[in-house]
Motif scaffolding. Structure first.
Motif, PDB file in Angstrom:
ATOM      1  N   GLY A   1       0.875  -1.043   0.040  1.00  0.00           N
ATOM      2  CA  GLY A   1      -0.009   0.114   0.466  1.00  0.00           C
ATOM      3  C   GLY A   1       0.760   1.074   0.020  1.00  0.00           C
ATOM      4  O   GLY A   1       1.949   1.294  -0.288  1.00  0.00           O
ATOM      5  N   GLU A   2      -0.197   2.163   1.027  1.00  0.00           N
ATOM      6  CA  GLU A   2       1.018   4.070   0.398  1.00  0.00           C
ATOM      7  C   GLU A   2       1.112   3.992   1.671  1.00  0.00           C
ATOM      8  O   GLU A   2       0.255   3.596   2.665  1.00  0.00           O
ATOM      9  CB  GLU A   2       0.146   4.496  -0.380  1.00  0.00           C
TER      10      GLU A   2
ATOM     11  N   SER B   1       0.765  -2.238   4.060  1.00  0.00           N
ATOM     12  CA  SER B   1       0.174  -3.024   3.121  1.00  0.00           C
ATOM     13  C   SER B   1      -0.998  -3.513   3.925  1.00  0.00           C
ATOM     14  O   SER B   1      -1.371  -3.315   4.765  1.00  0.00           O
ATOM     15  CB  SER B   1       1.154  -4.268   3.583  1.00  0.00           C
ATOM     16  N   GLU B   2      -1.729  -4.377   2.771  1.00  0.00           N
ATOM     17  CA  GLU B   2      -2.940  -4.887   3.306  1.00  0.00           C
ATOM     18  C   GLU B   2      -3.090  -6.186   2.738  1.00  0.00           C
ATOM     19  O   GLU B   2      -2.110  -7.448   2.196  1.00  0.00           O
ATOM     20  CB  GLU B   2      -3.681  -4.953   1.587  1.00  0.00           C
TER      21      GLU B   2
ATOM     22  N   SER C   1       7.230  -2.549   5.800  1.00  0.00           N
ATOM     23  CA  SER C   1       5.683  -1.767   6.166  1.00  0.00           C
ATOM     24  C   SER C   1       5.484  -1.678   8.179  1.00  0.00           C
ATOM     25  O   SER C   1       6.155  -2.343   8.624  1.00  0.00           O
ATOM     26  CB  SER C   1       4.289  -2.617   5.737  1.00  0.00           C
TER      27      SER C   1
END
Length: 159
Positions: A74-75, A79-80, A112
């Protein structure tokens, strides 16, 4: 015994088998519907596994797929975790926890600071599993669903 296998775009038939099983078993646990996946064919399945930096894992009992999960970069240091599913015959054996921990380790190694996920409201077994693994509800608004409700966003710090 269940083993975890990281898969690549070349493993798309295995991913297709497990994803179809997940969407058939638990259609209300995912925002995607089975019909959405019959439209794109092979290239749609390969593309899902080819997202740069993604981490795609299948749990196997011998050669039979019994679980799946994805990690997506992710940004902003997040993270996902996506698409977690464990087959009914493997539930209660710790497979879901192993899949969550695999994505957690991947997210940490990726640098992350936070791992987040979205879960459909009312999916209490999934919410309980995520809470047991350190996820807590956030104030972030999840995607708006067709019935007017929103996904619930959960997150856990990684450092």
């Amino acid at each position: 015994m269940v083993s975890l296998r990281t898969i690549t775009p070349d493993d798309w038939p295995l991913w297709q088998d497990i994803r179809v099983a997940a969407l058939t078993d638990a259609p209300r646990a995912f925002t995607a519907q089975l019909a959405d996946w019959h439209k794109g064919g092979r290239e749609q399945w390969r593309a899902r596994l080819a997202i740069p930096g993604s981490y795609n894992v299948v749990a196997l009992r011998d050669t039979l797929p019994v679980g799946m999960v994805r990690g997506i970069p992710g940004e902003g240091g997040t993270s996902e975790l996506r698409s977690l599913w464990v087959s009914p015959e493997a539930r209660g054996e710790g497979v879901g926890g192993r899949l969550i921990e695999a994505v957690t380790a991947w997210a940490r190694q990726s640098g992350s600071a936070t791992l987040k996920l979205a879960v459909l409201p009312g999916n209490e077994p999934a919410i309980a599993l995520y809470r047991r693994h350190g996820f807590v509800a956030t104030e972030e608004l999840g995607h708006l669903l067709a019935d007017g409700t929103r996904e619930q966003v959960l997150a856990k710090p990684l450092h």
